[in-house]
Design a protein around this motif. Structure first.
Motif, mmCIF file in Angstrom:
data_model
loop_
_atom_site.group_PDB
_atom_site.id
_atom_site.type_symbol
_atom_site.label_atom_id
_atom_site.label_comp_id
_atom_site.label_asym_id
_atom_site.label_seq_id
_atom_site.Cartn_x
_atom_site.Cartn_y
_atom_site.Cartn_z
ATOM 1 N N PHE A 147 -0.886 53.429 46.459
ATOM 2 C CA PHE A 147 -0.799 54.875 46.716
ATOM 3 C C PHE A 147 -2.156 55.467 47.097
ATOM 4 O O PHE A 147 -2.396 56.655 46.921
ATOM 5 N N GLY A 148 -3.051 54.603 47.598
ATOM 6 C CA GLY A 148 -4.295 55.080 48.176
ATOM 7 C C GLY A 148 -5.421 55.356 47.206
ATOM 8 O O GLY A 148 -6.407 55.999 47.572
ATOM 9 N N LEU A 149 -5.323 54.865 45.964
ATOM 10 C CA LEU A 149 -6.392 55.060 44.983
ATOM 11 C C LEU A 149 -6.947 53.716 44.549
ATOM 12 O O LEU A 149 -6.186 52.805 44.192
ATOM 13 N N SER A 150 -8.269 53.576 44.604
ATOM 14 C CA SER A 150 -8.937 52.339 44.190
ATOM 15 C C SER A 150 -9.586 52.569 42.830
ATOM 16 O O SER A 150 -10.624 53.210 42.724
ATOM 17 N N LEU A 151 -8.952 52.042 41.776
ATOM 18 C CA LEU A 151 -9.429 52.255 40.413
ATOM 19 C C LEU A 151 -10.637 51.357 40.140
ATOM 20 O O LEU A 151 -10.566 50.137 40.337
ATOM 21 N N ARG A 169 -8.928 64.646 43.498
ATOM 22 C CA ARG A 169 -8.220 65.819 44.007
ATOM 23 C C ARG A 169 -7.674 65.630 45.420
ATOM 24 O O ARG A 169 -6.772 66.350 45.844
ATOM 25 N N TYR A 170 -8.234 64.668 46.146
ATOM 26 C CA TYR A 170 -7.777 64.456 47.519
ATOM 27 C C TYR A 170 -6.455 63.701 47.584
ATOM 28 O O TYR A 170 -5.850 63.576 48.651
ATOM 29 N N GLN A 171 -5.977 63.208 46.436
ATOM 30 C CA GLN A 171 -4.748 62.422 46.448
ATOM 31 C C GLN A 171 -3.901 62.767 45.233
ATOM 32 O O GLN A 171 -4.368 62.708 44.105
ATOM 33 N N THR A 172 -2.667 63.155 45.447
ATOM 34 C CA THR A 172 -1.745 63.443 44.348
ATOM 35 C C THR A 172 -0.684 62.355 44.291
ATOM 36 O O THR A 172 -0.284 61.794 45.320
ATOM 37 N N LEU A 173 -0.229 62.051 43.087
ATOM 38 C CA LEU A 173 0.756 60.990 42.888
ATOM 39 C C LEU A 173 2.108 61.589 42.509
ATOM 40 O O LEU A 173 2.179 62.637 41.859
#
Length: 341
Positions: A147-151, A169-173
């Motif tokens: 979902f576009g997030l690199s933890l 803030r640039y990506q909501t799940l």
């Protein structure tokens, strides 16, 4: 049954195949038993030598045989294989075990006590929780990446997972995804608690066991290494010297010599992988404190650190720690530093 010299047993979950040899090496018994039948047979059998492979359930059965008065010999499975004749079946395996046990140069495995097995179980369960926790962290990272997030890696970010997500803030799940993440994150926190519980158990065991307390006087040996040494080494007398124990752990060079020329390769990495790993980590911890290294182990380690690669020095020190651990177990004396001795 008085003619039985060696009884070889091929172990199974429900069925046990036994082959007995007399003093001339001739087969005098070949029979299949279930667990209760085998125990009854061993209880009524005159005192003799009972041999089987060191595998699952072997130490429990070895203690039972010893209670019945028999001499028990546990053989590493790789040493039985050369004596298997023809095609493999359970009776042929039992005959191979009986023949292998009769060899004067055969090496045997020491029987573990019930206490040692319990300590080993605590370690095994702890390792299982750690592997499961690592898989859980990887799973969470993979889900977020979809979902576009690199933890970022590490437990610090994982423990604060939802705070970290809120900061992106640039990506909501999706709300449904957040629910799934909460389930798997709760499982991660649960595994953390279980690992802490296992650590507490091992710490208490190390504080109560006399040999474990002596082992902890060696720099680089803590609760984990001390308790696993007590569980897996069983008795230092099983090894003629510290080098044999180090070789059993796979911390000595592998040899491939022929034609009178000695050829040494990298460390063999045979034997007890878990205990070898702990000694390696202990050596790494010692070398991280350069100011005390020479005071504890002498000038040889300082000189080696100055002339050899870091990982080579770690293995050399782990080898040394294993030898020291054997000496502590054998003589039942606390470790003395180079400056004290």
């Amino acid at each position: 049954m008085s003619t039985i010299h060696i009884l070889g047993i091929d172990l199974g979950k429900h069925c046990f195949h036994a082959v007995a040899h007399n003093y001339a090496g001739k087969e005098v018994l070949r029979k299949k038993y279930n667990r209760s039948q085998l125990l009854k047979f061993l209880a009524n059998l005159e005192t003799t030598t009972v041999a089987f492979e060191a595998c699952g359930g072997a130490h429990w059965l070895a203690r039972k045989c010893a209670d019945f008065g028999h001499q028990v010999q546990l053989i590493p499975p790789q040493y039985v294989k050369p004596y298997v004749k023809g095609n493999k079946n359970d009776f042929i395996d039992a005959a191979a075990i009986a023949e292998a046990a009769s060899r004067p140069s055969m090496r045997f495995v020491a029987v573990k006590s019930e206490e040692a097995q319990v300590i080993a179980v605590i370690h095994r369960i702890r390792d299982g929780f750690i592997k499961e926790r690592t898989a859980c962290m990887s799973r969470i990272g993979a889900i977020l990446l979809e979902f576009g997030l690199s933890l970022p890696t590490g437990h610090a970010k994982m423990k604060m997972l939802f705070q970290w997500i809120a900061d992106q803030r640039y990506q909501t799940l999706p709300q449904n995804l957040m629910h799934e993440l909460s389930l798997i994150h709760a499982h991660y926190l649960y595994l953390n608690e279980q690992i802490k519980i296992q650590d507490t158990k091992l710490k208490q065991l190390a504080e109560q066991h006399e040999l474990a307390k002596l082992l902890k006087t060696v720099p680089g040996i803590g609760d984990l290494t001390a308790t696993l040494c007590v569980a897996d080494v069983s008795a230092a007398s099983n090894f003629s010297n510290g080098r044999n124990m180090s070789a059993w752990l796979g911390l000595v060079p592998r040899q491939y010599s022929t034609g009178g020329r000695t050829k040494l390769l990298g460390v063999s990495k045979r034997g007890n992988k878990h205990l070898r790993t702990l000694f390696i980590h202990g050596a790494r911890a010692v070398l991280s404190r350069l100011e005390t290294t020479g005071k504890v182990f002498g000038q040889w380690l300082v000189d080696l650190r100055a002339s050899k690669p870091f990982n080579v020095v770690i293995v050399a020190l782990a080898n040394k720690l294993a030898r020291i651990a054997w000496a502590v177990l054998y003589h039942r004396q606390a470790f003395k530093t180079a400056s004290q001795s």
